[in-house]
Design a protein around this motif. Structure first.
Motif, PDB file in Angstrom:
ATOM      1  N   VAL A   1       0.833  -1.211   0.000  1.00 50.23           N
ATOM      2  CA  VAL A   1       0.000   0.000   0.000  1.00 50.23           C
ATOM      3  C   VAL A   1       0.869   1.263   0.000  1.00 50.23           C
ATOM      4  CG1 VAL A   1      -1.747   1.283   1.290  1.00 50.23           C
ATOM      5  CG2 VAL A   1      -1.851  -1.219   1.216  1.00 50.23           C
ATOM      6  N   ASN A   2       0.599   2.143  -0.935  1.00 48.84           N
ATOM      7  CA  ASN A   2       1.153   3.507  -0.944  1.00 48.84           C
ATOM      8  C   ASN A   2       2.672   3.568  -0.933  1.00 48.84           C
ATOM      9  OD1 ASN A   2      -1.415   4.619  -1.031  1.00 48.84           O
ATOM     10  ND2 ASN A   2      -1.550   4.859   1.187  1.00 48.84           N
ATOM     11  N   ASN A   3       3.299   2.631  -1.602  1.00 49.66           N
ATOM     12  CA  ASN A   3       4.745   2.715  -1.833  1.00 49.66           C
ATOM     13  C   ASN A   3       4.925   3.402  -3.187  1.00 49.66           C
ATOM     14  OD1 ASN A   3       5.560   0.853   0.522  1.00 49.66           O
ATOM     15  ND2 ASN A   3       4.096  -0.384  -0.632  1.00 49.66           N
ATOM     16  N   THR A   4       4.936   4.711  -3.175  1.00 55.31           N
ATOM     17  CA  THR A   4       4.691   5.497  -4.392  1.00 55.31           C
ATOM     18  C   THR A   4       5.724   5.291  -5.491  1.00 55.31           C
ATOM     19  OG1 THR A   4       5.776   7.388  -3.340  1.00 55.31           O
ATOM     20  CG2 THR A   4       3.387   7.272  -3.176  1.00 55.31           C
ATOM     21  N   ASN A   5       6.939   4.871  -5.152  1.00 56.10           N
ATOM     22  CA  ASN A   5       7.972   4.648  -6.170  1.00 56.10           C
ATOM     23  C   ASN A   5       8.002   3.215  -6.688  1.00 56.10           C
ATOM     24  OD1 ASN A   5       8.956   7.320  -5.997  1.00 56.10           O
ATOM     25  ND2 ASN A   5      10.134   6.790  -4.178  1.00 56.10           N
ATOM     26  N   PHE A   6       7.153   2.373  -6.122  1.00 52.31           N
ATOM     27  CA  PHE A   6       7.107   0.967  -6.516  1.00 52.31           C
ATOM     28  C   PHE A   6       6.013   0.785  -7.556  1.00 52.31           C
ATOM     29  CE2 PHE A   6       5.630  -3.475  -5.598  1.00 52.31           C
ATOM     30  CZ  PHE A   6       6.738  -4.106  -6.153  1.00 52.31           C
ATOM     31  N   LYS A   7       6.419   0.569  -8.800  1.00 51.07           N
ATOM     32  CA  LYS A   7       5.487   0.590  -9.925  1.00 51.07           C
ATOM     33  C   LYS A   7       5.047  -0.787 -10.395  1.00 51.07           C
ATOM     34  CE  LYS A   7       5.952   5.113 -10.361  1.00 51.07           C
ATOM     35  NZ  LYS A   7       4.848   6.042 -10.055  1.00 51.07           N
ATOM     36  N   SER A   8       5.873  -1.795 -10.186  1.00 48.47           N
ATOM     37  CA  SER A   8       5.583  -3.091 -10.798  1.00 48.47           C
ATOM     38  C   SER A   8       5.846  -4.249  -9.849  1.00 48.47           C
ATOM     39  CB  SER A   8       6.423  -3.291 -12.065  1.00 48.47           C
ATOM     40  OG  SER A   8       6.074  -2.356 -13.056  1.00 48.47           O
ATOM     41  N   ILE A   9       4.852  -5.123  -9.702  1.00 48.87           N
ATOM     42  CA  ILE A   9       5.049  -6.425  -9.073  1.00 48.87           C
ATOM     43  C   ILE A   9       5.433  -7.362 -10.211  1.00 48.87           C
ATOM     44  CG2 ILE A   9       3.977  -8.310  -7.789  1.00 48.87           C
ATOM     45  CD1 ILE A   9       2.111  -6.256  -6.513  1.00 48.87           C
ATOM     46  N   THR A  10       6.709  -7.677 -10.295  1.00 48.72           N
ATOM     47  CA  THR A  10       7.237  -8.445 -11.425  1.00 48.72           C
ATOM     48  C   THR A  10       7.353  -9.924 -11.058  1.00 48.72           C
ATOM     49  OG1 THR A  10       9.569  -8.225 -10.789  1.00 48.72           O
ATOM     50  CG2 THR A  10       8.590  -6.405 -12.044  1.00 48.72           C
ATOM     51  N   LYS A  11       7.874 -10.697 -12.002  1.00 48.00           N
ATOM     52  CA  LYS A  11       8.098 -12.122 -11.748  1.00 48.00           C
ATOM     53  C   LYS A  11       9.127 -12.348 -10.651  1.00 48.00           C
ATOM     54  CE  LYS A  11       6.965 -13.603 -16.449  1.00 48.00           C
ATOM     55  NZ  LYS A  11       7.465 -14.256 -17.688  1.00 48.00           N
ATOM     56  N   GLN A  12       9.961 -11.345 -10.418  1.00 49.94           N
ATOM     57  CA  GLN A  12      10.997 -11.476  -9.384  1.00 49.94           C
ATOM     58  C   GLN A  12      10.501 -11.040  -8.002  1.00 49.94           C
ATOM     59  OE1 GLN A  12      11.825  -9.937 -12.535  1.00 49.94           O
ATOM     60  NE2 GLN A  12      12.415 -12.030 -13.091  1.00 49.94           N
ATOM     61  N   THR A  13       9.341 -10.437  -7.912  1.00 52.51           N
ATOM     62  CA  THR A  13       8.864  -9.933  -6.626  1.00 52.51           C
ATOM     63  C   THR A  13       8.414 -11.064  -5.712  1.00 52.51           C
ATOM     64  OG1 THR A  13       8.136  -7.914  -7.742  1.00 52.51           O
ATOM     65  CG2 THR A  13       7.329  -8.271  -5.507  1.00 52.51           C
ATOM     66  N   PHE A  14       7.441 -11.847  -6.186  1.00 52.13           N
ATOM     67  CA  PHE A  14       6.952 -13.019  -5.436  1.00 52.13           C
ATOM     68  C   PHE A  14       6.938 -14.227  -6.379  1.00 52.13           C
ATOM     69  CE2 PHE A  14       4.701  -9.334  -3.479  1.00 52.13           C
ATOM     70  CZ  PHE A  14       5.169  -9.454  -2.179  1.00 52.13           C
ATOM     71  N   PRO A  15       8.089 -14.704  -6.810  1.00 51.59           N
ATOM     72  CA  PRO A  15       8.122 -15.728  -7.856  1.00 51.59           C
ATOM     73  C   PRO A  15       7.531 -17.076  -7.451  1.00 51.59           C
ATOM     74  CG  PRO A  15      10.317 -15.404  -6.933  1.00 51.59           C
ATOM     75  CD  PRO A  15       9.445 -14.302  -6.395  1.00 51.59           C
ATOM     76  N   LYS A  16       7.540 -17.406  -6.145  1.00 48.11           N
ATOM     77  CA  LYS A  16       7.065 -18.715  -5.696  1.00 48.11           C
ATOM     78  C   LYS A  16       5.799 -18.640  -4.845  1.00 48.11           C
ATOM     79  CE  LYS A  16      11.607 -20.970  -5.723  1.00 48.11           C
ATOM     80  NZ  LYS A  16      12.597 -21.750  -4.925  1.00 48.11           N
ATOM     81  N   LEU A  17       5.280 -17.456  -4.622  1.00 44.17           N
ATOM     82  CA  LEU A  17       4.115 -17.312  -3.755  1.00 44.17           C
ATOM     83  C   LEU A  17       2.897 -17.973  -4.406  1.00 44.17           C
ATOM     84  CD1 LEU A  17       2.867 -16.130  -1.188  1.00 44.17           C
ATOM     85  CD2 LEU A  17       2.467 -14.009  -2.458  1.00 44.17           C
ATOM     86  N   SER A  18       2.369 -19.005  -3.727  1.00 46.00           N
ATOM     87  CA  SER A  18       1.277 -19.776  -4.320  1.00 46.00           C
ATOM     88  C   SER A  18      -0.015 -19.707  -3.523  1.00 46.00           C
ATOM     89  CB  SER A  18       1.692 -21.245  -4.463  1.00 46.00           C
ATOM     90  OG  SER A  18       1.946 -21.822  -3.185  1.00 46.00           O
ATOM     91  N   THR A  19       0.071 -19.415  -2.206  1.00 46.17           N
ATOM     92  CA  THR A  19      -1.124 -19.509  -1.367  1.00 46.17           C
ATOM     93  C   THR A  19      -1.255 -18.312  -0.449  1.00 46.17           C
ATOM     94  OG1 THR A  19      -0.939 -21.924  -1.376  1.00 46.17           O
ATOM     95  CG2 THR A  19      -2.355 -20.938   0.300  1.00 46.17           C
TER      96      THR A  19
END
Length: 384
Positions: free
Chosen positions: A266-284
């Motif tokens: 929330v409100n991390n104003t300089n963070f533009k993209s949740i990429t494949k490297q952000t949470f690559p294994k998050l499944s649940t």
């Protein structure tokens, strides 16, 4: 003087004064406590007017608690011989500016709380503690902390404190809460692998938790000013993960597979993209997802289960259709994104291209009109 202290000590021992709780009412009560090298009870010093200094420099061990609180005339505290205590609590003393516990190394509860004028807190090394709290002071430095497995650690609202070195801590039995310390604070937990309670870090310019692998409660980062969050070992969050109002430009949790509750970015104003490297294994994610910000892209390549509601809002290049596709594992999505085509710079370029196309189209239309008129005139001439 030595003879007086010796007689006082003998009298204290004879009367059993070293193993009875003392609620200090005067300097003579402090002298009675000071006659003991070991005190097997509680010492409570609360709200005495006119007492500017407390000197208990003969007691080496207090098995109970030593509480100094609500002493509005108190300026200095000296516990020069004390090496261990069940609890040391120095609470709500508005004028105290110096506390000397330089030999203290083992203490159950170490609580230095709401002493707003305290600038000098002297201890050489805390090697064993269950609860370590320094809150609302003006201290500029901390002593050494070498307990590798403490209980709780809480360092809050010490506005002159800029170096928080807990590099010896490997695990905690309880929580860690670090927030609102000096501007540009550097926070080091470089050996930390597990937190037994919640872990919350806020207002740090640098934060080293690079070995952290598991948090048994909520994990939260608020209003930090460093730009890159990389947690290469982080694999387990028993409850929620919250990243709120930070200066992050990049975020990486390469080993995280499951969150116990919710995910909040929330409100991390300089963070533009949740990429494949952000949470690559998050499944649940058995709880909810809240995403609010200027997102251009959202990708969760391994996400299969989201049991709670997903709320997405903000203004960026990302559309609701794209967001819903990226979060297709969720059944309940509330999206209120405002999609912008490009950034300001791209918009200017786009406007230029539109002008060019518009001009090009207008020129083509004029040319066609001229050709049509000329052709018509030729046809008319042929008729004659």
């Amino acid at each position: 003087m030595k003879c007086i202290l010796a007689f006082t000590a003998i009298a204290a021992l004879a009367a059993g004064a070293c193993n009875k709780d003392v609620k200090v009412k005067s300097q003579s009560d402090i002298s009675t406590v000071n006659a003991c090298s070991k005190f097997d009870a509680d010492v409570i010093i609360d709200g005495i007017r006119g007492l500017g200094a407390i000197n208990i420099d003969s007691v080496q061990e207090i098995t109970g608690q030593l509480v100094i609180q609500n002493m509005y005339d108190l300026q200095t505290v000296s516990l020069g011989a004390l090496t261990s205590a069940g609890s040391l609590k120095i609470l709500n003393n508005t004028n105290v500016y110096k506390v000397d516990v330089q030999k203290l190394n083992s203490v159950g509860d170490f609580q230095i709380i709401v002493n707003p004028n305290l600038k000098e807190l002297t201890y050489r090394n805390i090697s064993s503690t269950n609860n370590f709290q320094i809150i609302s002071t003006h201290v500029t430095t901390l002593g050494a902390f070498t307990d590798s497995n403490p209980g709780n650690i809480e360092i809050l609202s010490n506005t002159e404190l800029k170096a928080l070195d807990f590099s010896s801590v490997k695990e905690t039995k309880g929580y860690i809460n670090i927030a609102n310390n000096g501007k540009g604070a550097n926070v080091t937990f470089s050996s930390l692998t597990q937190v037994g309670g919640n872990a919350s870090f806020a207002d740090a310019a640098t934060l080293d938790i690079s070995k952290l692998s598991a948090v048994s409660d909520d994990f939260s980062l608020y209003t930090n000013t460093f730009k890159n969050l990389s947690l290469p070992a982080f694999a387990t969050a028993e409850k929620s993960i919250t990243l709120n109002d930070n200066a992050f430009q990049a975020i990486s949790f390469p080993k995280l597979e499951e969150i116990g509750s919710s995910l909040n970015v929330v409100n991390n104003t300089n963070f533009k993209s949740i990429t494949k490297q952000t949470f690559p294994k998050l499944s649940t994610i058995p709880g909810s997802i809240v995403l609010k910000g200027s997102f251009d892209n959202i990708t969760f390549p391994a996400l299969k289960t989201v049991d709670g509601q997903v709320n997405i809002s903000g203004k960026g290049k990302l559309s609701c259709d794209e967001a819903e596709k990226a979060l297709s594992a969720a059944d309940n999505i509330d999206c209120s994104l405002e999609t912008v085509e490009d950034s300001d710079e791209d918009s200017n370029e786009s406007d230029g291209e539109s002008d060019h196309k518009s001009t090009h189209t207008s020129s083509g239309a004029a040319h066609t009109t001229v050709v049509t008129v000329v052709g018509a005139l030729a046809l008319v001439a042929a008729c004659f």
